[in-house]
Design a protein around this motif. Structure first.
Motif, mmCIF file in Angstrom:
data_model
loop_
_atom_site.group_PDB
_atom_site.id
_atom_site.type_symbol
_atom_site.label_atom_id
_atom_site.label_comp_id
_atom_site.label_asym_id
_atom_site.label_seq_id
_atom_site.Cartn_x
_atom_site.Cartn_y
_atom_site.Cartn_z
ATOM 1 N N GLY A 102 0.785 -1.228 0.000
ATOM 2 C CA GLY A 102 0.000 0.000 0.000
ATOM 3 C C GLY A 102 0.812 1.271 0.000
ATOM 4 N N PHE A 103 2.091 1.199 -0.388
ATOM 5 C CA PHE A 103 2.941 2.390 -0.410
ATOM 6 C C PHE A 103 2.547 3.286 -1.577
ATOM 7 N N GLU A 104 2.714 4.590 -1.389
ATOM 8 C CA GLU A 104 2.572 5.538 -2.487
ATOM 9 C C GLU A 104 3.818 5.459 -3.372
ATOM 10 N N VAL A 105 3.664 5.828 -4.648
ATOM 11 C CA VAL A 105 4.798 5.701 -5.566
ATOM 12 C C VAL A 105 5.963 6.597 -5.166
ATOM 13 N N SER A 106 5.683 7.661 -4.400
ATOM 14 C CA SER A 106 6.745 8.589 -4.009
ATOM 15 C C SER A 106 7.345 8.280 -2.638
ATOM 16 N N ASP A 107 6.806 7.269 -1.937
ATOM 17 C CA ASP A 107 7.298 6.943 -0.598
ATOM 18 C C ASP A 107 8.737 6.453 -0.642
ATOM 19 N N ARG A 108 9.555 6.974 0.256
ATOM 20 C CA ARG A 108 10.917 6.477 0.425
ATOM 21 C C ARG A 108 10.887 5.298 1.397
ATOM 22 N N ILE A 109 11.834 4.348 1.216
ATOM 23 C CA ILE A 109 11.790 3.129 2.019
ATOM 24 C C ILE A 109 13.172 2.781 2.584
ATOM 25 N N ASP A 128 18.052 3.643 -6.345
ATOM 26 C CA ASP A 128 17.421 4.692 -7.153
ATOM 27 C C ASP A 128 16.052 4.257 -7.663
ATOM 28 N N GLU A 129 15.966 3.015 -8.142
ATOM 29 C CA GLU A 129 14.727 2.546 -8.759
ATOM 30 C C GLU A 129 13.599 2.362 -7.756
ATOM 31 N N VAL A 130 13.920 1.885 -6.557
ATOM 32 C CA VAL A 130 12.865 1.582 -5.582
ATOM 33 C C VAL A 130 12.729 2.666 -4.526
ATOM 34 N N LEU A 131 13.481 3.775 -4.680
ATOM 35 C CA LEU A 131 13.442 4.904 -3.744
ATOM 36 C C LEU A 131 13.841 4.473 -2.335
#
Length: 374
Positions: free
Chosen positions: A312-319, A343-346
């Motif tokens: 359920g993460f937003e596409v802009s969420d950093r992880i 870079d690809e998965v933030l």
């Protein structure tokens, strides 16, 4: 707000320049169609543009959106503004909802309704016919490259060394467009056929049914002459001109058409070649250890992206990403491509650890991982 007063963003990137040009061309053509009461043509123009916008521009610009690049975001915003106004007469309720959600809520000076806005005006000065033609060529070559991958049964996520395109096409593409093709096909470089020599073995034979209509009893003689001719030359000439002249015993110089000659091509070992309507793309299938490791990293990125979505993460969420590998080759691939993966998965934090029971695990691929939203 008229199109002529609508900001174009920085328009430094080739995709932004192309979209600005394409949307102004759309304004010009839709306006002309509606002035002629041709709603069918106006609808077709809008449908094609929205398809280009979503399936080419937005997809190719996804990373720039994630990075918050002003040029990409402004160009997309301006384009949605214009398209919404152009569609308003044809889809009044849908466009009103888009206008309220996207523009009224973000701009205090926006008209209260899309139906109270002024009609867009095309800026002819930014319409770039040459860029449009070059972009169409790039997209066509991408289609052929995808077909070449499919024929070779090579996964899209497996990087390849290079793609070769015809010299004429290569000359029409600047460095930016070649980079877009390379990224879309997941190859390291795009080069011309002139740089790699011959990659295809050709053979040619007569189409007896088509030849019989013209040559009747002389058909076997003409077919033999076709088989004896230089197949590569026949293929090139027929593709370029649709006709070729061959020497036939007893008949002399005879012109044959593409319909009368069956040309087949067999890519040489190590290459996948696709030729359609005179356009050819070849993919170098040789996989170096570095490319194999990059392919493993791409599969890992796919798995993490799916886990992000499932969580359920937003596409802009950093992880925060923690991983483990069950095989040494997989571990080496992930270590050597750590920067690309982050870079690809933030991923703000990326670390290796022992696998835990609650991790996402892919036993076949040989890795497991955990993701935590920051």
């Amino acid at each position: 707000v008229n199109e002529s007063t609508c900001p174009h963003g920085s328009a430094d990137h080739v995709l932004d320049r192309w979209l600005v040009s394409a949307r102004n061309e759309l304004v010009r053509d839709v306006t002309a169609a509606l002035e002629d009461f041709d709603t069918q043509r106006a609808g077709a123009l809008l449908t094609d543009f929205v398809d280009d916008l979503s399936n080419w521009y937005a997809r190719r610009s996804r990373r720039r959106f994630w990075e918050g690049q002003d040029g990409a975001l402004q160009t997309l915003h301006d384009t949605l503004n214009v398209v919404t106004r152009l569609m308003a007469p044809l889809a009044p309720f849908l466009t009103e909802r888009v206008w309220q959600d996207l523009f009224v809520t973000t701009d205090p000076d926006a008209p209260a309704s899309v139906h109270l806005t002024s009609w867009p005006i095309a800026d002819e000065d930014v319409i770039d016919a040459h860029l449009d033609a070059s972009m169409k060529l790039a997209r066509r070559l991408v289609e052929l490259g995808r077909s070449a991958r499919a024929e070779a049964k090579v996964k899209t996520r497996q990087p390849l060394k290079r793609a070769l395109v015809p010299s004429v096409a290569f000359a029409e593409l600047d460095a930016e467009l070649r980079a877009e093709i390379a990224a879309e096909l997941n190859v390291t470089a795009v080069e011309s056929f002139a740089s790699a020599g011959d990659l295809v073995d050709y053979s040619a034979k007569g189409n007896f049914r088509a030849l019989g209509k013209r040559f009747a009893q002389q058909t076997p003689v003409v077919a033999s002459a076709i088989a004896a001719a230089d197949a590569a030359w026949l293929a090139t000439t027929l593709a370029a001109d649709g006709r070729a002249t061959i020497s036939v015993p007893e008949l002399g110089e005879v012109e044959v058409s593409a319909e009368e000659v069956l040309v087949s091509e067999r890519p040489r070992e190590g290459w996948s070649v696709v030729n359609e309507q005179g356009e050819t793309v070849a993919l170098d299938l040789e996989l170096t250890p570095e490319l194999v490791r990059a392919g493993v990293a791409r599969e890992f990125i796919r798995a993490v992206q799916e886990a992000r979505k499932a969580s359920g993460f937003e596409v802009s969420d950093r992880i925060r990403l923690t991983w483990a590998a069950s095989r040494p080759d997989v571990a080496e691939a992930l270590r050597s491509n750590a920067g690309l993966i982050a870079d690809e998965v933030l991923a703000v934090e990326l670390s290796e650890a022992e696998a835990a029971t609650d991790w996402f695990v892919d036993d076949e691929a040989g890795f497991g991982f955990a993701v935590e939203r920051l």
